[in-house]
Write a protein that holds these residues in place. Structure first.
Motif, short mmCIF file in Angstrom:
data_model
loop_
_atom_site.label_atom_id
_atom_site.label_comp_id
_atom_site.label_asym_id
_atom_site.label_seq_id
_atom_site.Cartn_x
_atom_site.Cartn_y
_atom_site.Cartn_z
N ALA A 95 1.13 -0.82 0.18
CA ALA A 95 0.00 0.08 -0.18
C ALA A 95 0.53 1.48 -0.13
O ALA A 95 0.31 2.48 0.17
N SER A 153 -3.06 4.20 -8.52
CA SER A 153 -2.87 2.98 -8.01
C SER A 153 -3.36 1.69 -8.58
O SER A 153 -4.22 0.83 -9.21
N SER A 155 -4.15 -1.61 -6.97
CA SER A 155 -4.78 -2.39 -5.74
C SER A 155 -5.54 -3.47 -6.37
O SER A 155 -6.37 -4.34 -6.83
N GLY A 159 -3.27 -4.97 -1.74
CA GLY A 159 -3.40 -3.44 -1.38
C GLY A 159 -4.72 -2.94 -1.10
O GLY A 159 -5.34 -2.80 -0.48
N THR A 160 -6.04 -4.12 -0.90
CA THR A 160 -7.31 -3.39 -0.92
C THR A 160 -7.63 -3.49 0.62
O THR A 160 -8.19 -2.92 0.73
N GLY A 162 -4.67 -3.30 2.53
CA GLY A 162 -3.93 -1.78 3.07
C GLY A 162 -4.60 -0.71 2.49
O GLY A 162 -4.47 -0.04 3.07
N LYS A 163 -6.02 -1.71 2.19
CA LYS A 163 -6.77 0.52 1.46
C LYS A 163 -6.02 1.53 1.25
O LYS A 163 -5.52 2.67 0.82
N ILE A 164 -5.42 0.81 -0.61
CA ILE A 164 -4.35 1.29 -0.77
C ILE A 164 -4.94 2.82 -1.40
O ILE A 164 -4.45 4.22 -1.30
N ASN A 241 -12.89 -1.81 -2.93
CA ASN A 241 -12.60 -0.65 -3.34
C ASN A 241 -12.87 0.52 -3.51
O ASN A 241 -13.26 1.90 -2.56
#
Length: 290
Positions: A95, A153, A155, A159-160, A162-164, A241
């Protein structure tokens, strides 16, 4: 291909473009901002061969470098830019978000990167083409028309969790003074919730990161996880997301969500899951205009 064309003509959130053999997608809501050029590639219109055919945008999937060079040249032609104007992520499912400047021009494409573990980028410099790569993971586009700043970004499921998407918005707030309520965002083509099966280990992390709340149900959001039995679940990364972006302060009416699945359309888009890993990379590209 005809199915995709019909969906675009039906007024969905993506527009299909074709010039000679090259086919690409854009989000009308981002184009209407008037300050960016962007596109999401398909696998059509390049020179790569075999399972990489034809618009492969990865130098690390076994393609001939000169093929990838030519594919980037064709993308650059659509954007009115040279390959040396692109700057790319170094995607390792983090992230981490990096602010890039003119000093980064060409990195990852025609120059070596001097950074690692970067799954998101932001900039306020016109003419610099943010570039990220996909084959089922979720592309996230961000446009701030007030501060004239952008973000792009990658994701995947990590990554999702981690809420990038939120991290990207926070980076734009910090670096450019962005107000999240001004941001236009788009969730790009990626694997859909009917195709993406995960195990209990991934499901546990999503339950922890996205506890079900009454407001999610009342706002019309669907479930993130659907049990399939045997410790398997269907995971909706688009919905996850969308919740991340709303939680970051982006207005619901400013979020465009794709209806186009990579795994459902393997002849049109590269999909890691549909191909069993024998595939090229799609590209997402976002640039502030001068």
């Amino acid at each position: 291909m005809e199915l995709i064309r019909k969906k675009r003509e039906a007024g969905e959130c993506l527009t299909l473009h074709k010039e000679r053999e090259l086919v690409w997608l854009t989000f009308p809501a981002l184009e209407e901002s008037g300050i960016v050029s962007h596109l999401f590639s398909t696998r059509l219109g390049g020179v790569s061969e075999g399972y990489l055919g034809s618009m492969n945008l990865s130098y690390t999937r076994g393609d001939r470098p000169e093929n990838v060079d030519e594919n980037f040249r064709r993308i650059g032609e659509i954007l009115g830019k040279d390959r040396a104007d692109f700057v790319s992520t170094d995607q390792t499912h983090t992230a981490n978000v990096r602010r890039v400047t003119g000093a980064d021009r060409g990195k990852g494409i025609v120059r070596e990167r001097d950074y690692q573990d970067v799954d998101g980028m932001i900039t306020d410099e016109p003419g610099l083409v943010l570039t990220a790569f996909f084959a089922d993971c979720v592309p996230l586009f961000f446009v701030d028309p007030v501060r004239q700043a952008i973000g792009l970004s990658h994701s995947g499921w990590k990554g999702t969790v981690g809420k990038i998407g939120r991290v990207t918005v926070e980076a734009m707030e910090r670096e450019f003074g962005t107000n999240p309520s001004d941001v236009l965002a788009a969730i790009g083509p990626s694997i859909c919730g009917s195709c993406y099966e995960v195990g209990e280990d991934v499901a546990m992390q999503f339950r922890a990161a996205f506890p079900e709340r009454e407001q999610d149900i009342s706002s019309g959001s669907g479930p993130l996880l659907l049990p399939r039995g045997g410790g398997k679940y269907l995971l909706d990364l688009w919905e996850a997301n969308k919740r991340v972006l709303r939680g970051a302060g982006i207005l619901p009416e400013h979020i465009s969500v794709t209806d186009l699945c990579t795994c459902c359309n393997p002849d049109f888009l590269f999909s890691h899951r549909a191909s069993g890993g024998k595939r090229g990379n799609l590209g997402a590209f976002l640039m502030l205009r001068f």
